[in-house]
Motif scaffolding. Structure first.
Motif, PDB file in Angstrom:
ATOM      1  N   THR A  11       0.862  -1.116  -0.023  1.00  0.00           N
ATOM      2  CA  THR A  11       0.124  -0.061   0.171  1.00  0.00           C
ATOM      3  C   THR A  11       0.711   1.273  -0.034  1.00  0.00           C
ATOM      4  OG1 THR A  11      -1.846  -1.173   1.166  1.00  0.00           O
ATOM      5  CG2 THR A  11      -1.766   1.365   1.293  1.00  0.00           C
ATOM      6  N   THR A  12       0.512   2.045  -1.023  1.00  0.00           N
ATOM      7  CA  THR A  12       1.356   3.576  -0.803  1.00  0.00           C
ATOM      8  C   THR A  12       0.232   4.653  -0.372  1.00  0.00           C
ATOM      9  OG1 THR A  12       0.436   4.170  -2.885  1.00  0.00           O
ATOM     10  CG2 THR A  12       2.296   2.679  -3.302  1.00  0.00           C
ATOM     11  N   ASN A  13       0.995   5.912  -0.130  1.00  0.00           N
ATOM     12  CA  ASN A  13       0.197   6.886   0.109  1.00  0.00           C
ATOM     13  C   ASN A  13      -1.160   7.153  -0.736  1.00  0.00           C
ATOM     14  OD1 ASN A  13       1.557   7.370   2.540  1.00  0.00           O
ATOM     15  ND2 ASN A  13       3.236   8.283   1.632  1.00  0.00           N
ATOM     16  N   ASN A  19      -5.631   8.450  -5.142  1.00  0.00           N
ATOM     17  CA  ASN A  19      -5.036   9.199  -6.087  1.00  0.00           C
ATOM     18  C   ASN A  19      -4.557   8.194  -7.213  1.00  0.00           C
ATOM     19  OD1 ASN A  19      -5.185  11.531  -4.707  1.00  0.00           O
ATOM     20  ND2 ASN A  19      -3.296  11.506  -3.583  1.00  0.00           N
ATOM     21  N   LEU A  20      -4.845   8.584  -8.583  1.00  0.00           N
ATOM     22  CA  LEU A  20      -4.409   7.702  -9.784  1.00  0.00           C
ATOM     23  C   LEU A  20      -2.733   7.851  -9.631  1.00  0.00           C
ATOM     24  CD1 LEU A  20      -6.847   8.843 -12.418  1.00  0.00           C
ATOM     25  CD2 LEU A  20      -7.041   7.140 -10.986  1.00  0.00           C
ATOM     26  N   SER A  21      -2.328   6.789  -9.558  1.00  0.00           N
ATOM     27  CA  SER A  21      -0.596   6.651  -9.625  1.00  0.00           C
ATOM     28  C   SER A  21      -0.320   5.555 -10.536  1.00  0.00           C
ATOM     29  CB  SER A  21      -0.111   6.623  -8.217  1.00  0.00           C
ATOM     30  OG  SER A  21      -0.531   5.116  -7.703  1.00  0.00           O
ATOM     31  N   ASP A  30       3.145   3.721   5.712  1.00  0.00           N
ATOM     32  CA  ASP A  30       3.581   2.865   6.895  1.00  0.00           C
ATOM     33  C   ASP A  30       3.122   1.407   6.870  1.00  0.00           C
ATOM     34  OD1 ASP A  30       5.171   4.833   7.821  1.00  0.00           O
ATOM     35  OD2 ASP A  30       3.733   5.892   9.162  1.00  0.00           O
ATOM     36  N   LYS A  31       1.742   1.554   6.453  1.00  0.00           N
ATOM     37  CA  LYS A  31       0.795   0.289   6.310  1.00  0.00           C
ATOM     38  C   LYS A  31       1.556  -0.547   5.657  1.00  0.00           C
ATOM     39  CE  LYS A  31      -3.635  -1.420   5.074  1.00  0.00           C
ATOM     40  NZ  LYS A  31      -5.110  -1.397   4.815  1.00  0.00           N
ATOM     41  N   GLY A  32       1.957   0.179   4.444  1.00  0.00           N
ATOM     42  CA  GLY A  32       2.657  -0.966   3.222  1.00  0.00           C
ATOM     43  C   GLY A  32       3.854  -1.640   3.682  1.00  0.00           C
ATOM     44  N   LYS A  33       4.594  -0.764   4.482  1.00  0.00           N
ATOM     45  CA  LYS A  33       6.013  -1.272   5.115  1.00  0.00           C
ATOM     46  C   LYS A  33       5.738  -2.444   5.896  1.00  0.00           C
ATOM     47  CE  LYS A  33       8.278   3.367   4.389  1.00  0.00           C
ATOM     48  NZ  LYS A  33       8.638   4.370   5.051  1.00  0.00           N
ATOM     49  N   LEU A  34       4.526  -2.381   6.856  1.00  0.00           N
ATOM     50  CA  LEU A  34       4.374  -3.468   7.541  1.00  0.00           C
ATOM     51  C   LEU A  34       3.750  -4.771   6.579  1.00  0.00           C
ATOM     52  CD1 LEU A  34       2.075  -1.694  10.406  1.00  0.00           C
ATOM     53  CD2 LEU A  34       4.440  -2.922  10.515  1.00  0.00           C
ATOM     54  N   ASP A  87      -1.932  13.148 -17.758  1.00  0.00           N
ATOM     55  CA  ASP A  87      -2.092  14.443 -17.449  1.00  0.00           C
ATOM     56  C   ASP A  87      -3.078  14.314 -15.781  1.00  0.00           C
ATOM     57  OD1 ASP A  87      -0.731  15.592 -19.360  1.00  0.00           O
ATOM     58  OD2 ASP A  87      -2.743  16.500 -20.273  1.00  0.00           O
ATOM     59  N   PHE A  88      -3.324  13.197 -15.680  1.00  0.00           N
ATOM     60  CA  PHE A  88      -4.233  12.881 -14.394  1.00  0.00           C
ATOM     61  C   PHE A  88      -3.527  12.136 -13.311  1.00  0.00           C
ATOM     62  CE2 PHE A  88      -8.386  13.290 -17.088  1.00  0.00           C
ATOM     63  CZ  PHE A  88      -8.550  14.737 -17.296  1.00  0.00           C
ATOM     64  N   GLU A  89      -2.387  11.897 -13.540  1.00  0.00           N
ATOM     65  CA  GLU A  89      -1.407  11.209 -12.574  1.00  0.00           C
ATOM     66  C   GLU A  89      -1.631  12.224 -11.066  1.00  0.00           C
ATOM     67  OE1 GLU A  89       0.298   8.453 -12.517  1.00  0.00           O
ATOM     68  OE2 GLU A  89       0.402   7.897 -14.598  1.00  0.00           O
ATOM     69  N   GLY A  90      -1.887  11.404 -10.221  1.00  0.00           N
ATOM     70  CA  GLY A  90      -1.959  12.192  -8.775  1.00  0.00           C
ATOM     71  C   GLY A  90      -3.141  12.978  -8.417  1.00  0.00           C
TER      72      GLY A  90
END
Length: 205
Positions: A11-13, A19-21, A30-34, A87-90
């Protein structure tokens, strides 16, 4: 028999914020790191011959420790990346709806054919991924291949191997840090596991 172990990055921020990434380099939360710690434990005893990721840091970081533990050098593939949102990234869909109402309507109406401004359509990304996964399977017969990629990419791979069509894309739920396994037996794909996140339950909350 070849085996594909398909891992979606942790999981990312941007995932948390909606957000579209696609091609932007979204950072792990932090959740992703766990989740990564639990993923390492889950795959520790799994036989893996080769590891592919995208060029995005979120995929490389998700399986970095697995690669180190198994002494396997990660192979990065640009062609396995998520769809490019251009153009819609983020941005999130609510922002797109408010700021670009005409484009938002086109997203709804055109579906698979909609091409994000200066980005890709889902069909574009499907065709890109199909070529790459066919090459990977051809080059790695009778091996266990771990691919750490993105939700859209994994949906494209499964749609291609099972249905030979992008039209099944949204039939597959692919969560962050999930593990899906497909065996290729004499050229015939068999889904052994789909979207397994059982090892994360009550351990990252």
């Amino acid at each position: 028999m070849s085996r594909l172990i398909l891992v979606r990055h942790a999981t990312t921020n941007d995932n948390i914020n909606g957000n579209l990434s696609g091609h932007i380099d979204s950072k792990l939360s932090d959740k992703g790191k766990l989740q990564i710690n639990k993923l390492n434990e889950f795959l520790r005893e799994e036989k893996i011959d080769i590891i592919y990721t995208t060029t995005s840091s979120r995929t490389k970081e998700t399986v970095k420790d697995i690669a180190n533990n198994k002494k396997i050098k990660i192979i990065e593939k640009e062609t396995l990346k998520e769809i490019s949102f251009g153009d819609f990234e983020g941005l999130d869909f609510e922002t797109i709806k408010n700021k670009y109402p005409n484009e938002f309507q086109k997203i709804i109406e055109e579906g698979f054919n909609y091409k994000y401004p200066n980005g890709e359509s889902l069909i574009d990304s499907y065709e890109r991924v199909c070529i790459e996964i066919d090459n990977i399977l051809k080059e790695n017969e009778d091996k266990t291949i771990l691919l750490c990629t993105h939700a859209g990419t994994i949906r494209n791979i499964i749609s291609h191997l099972i249905g030979k069509s992008y039209k099944y894309h949204w039939n597959f739920k692919i969560d962050n840090a999930s593990v899906s396994v497909i065996d290729i037996v004499d050229g015939f794909p068999v889904i052994q596991t789909l979207n397994n996140t059982s090892y994360l339950i009550n351990k990252t909350s």
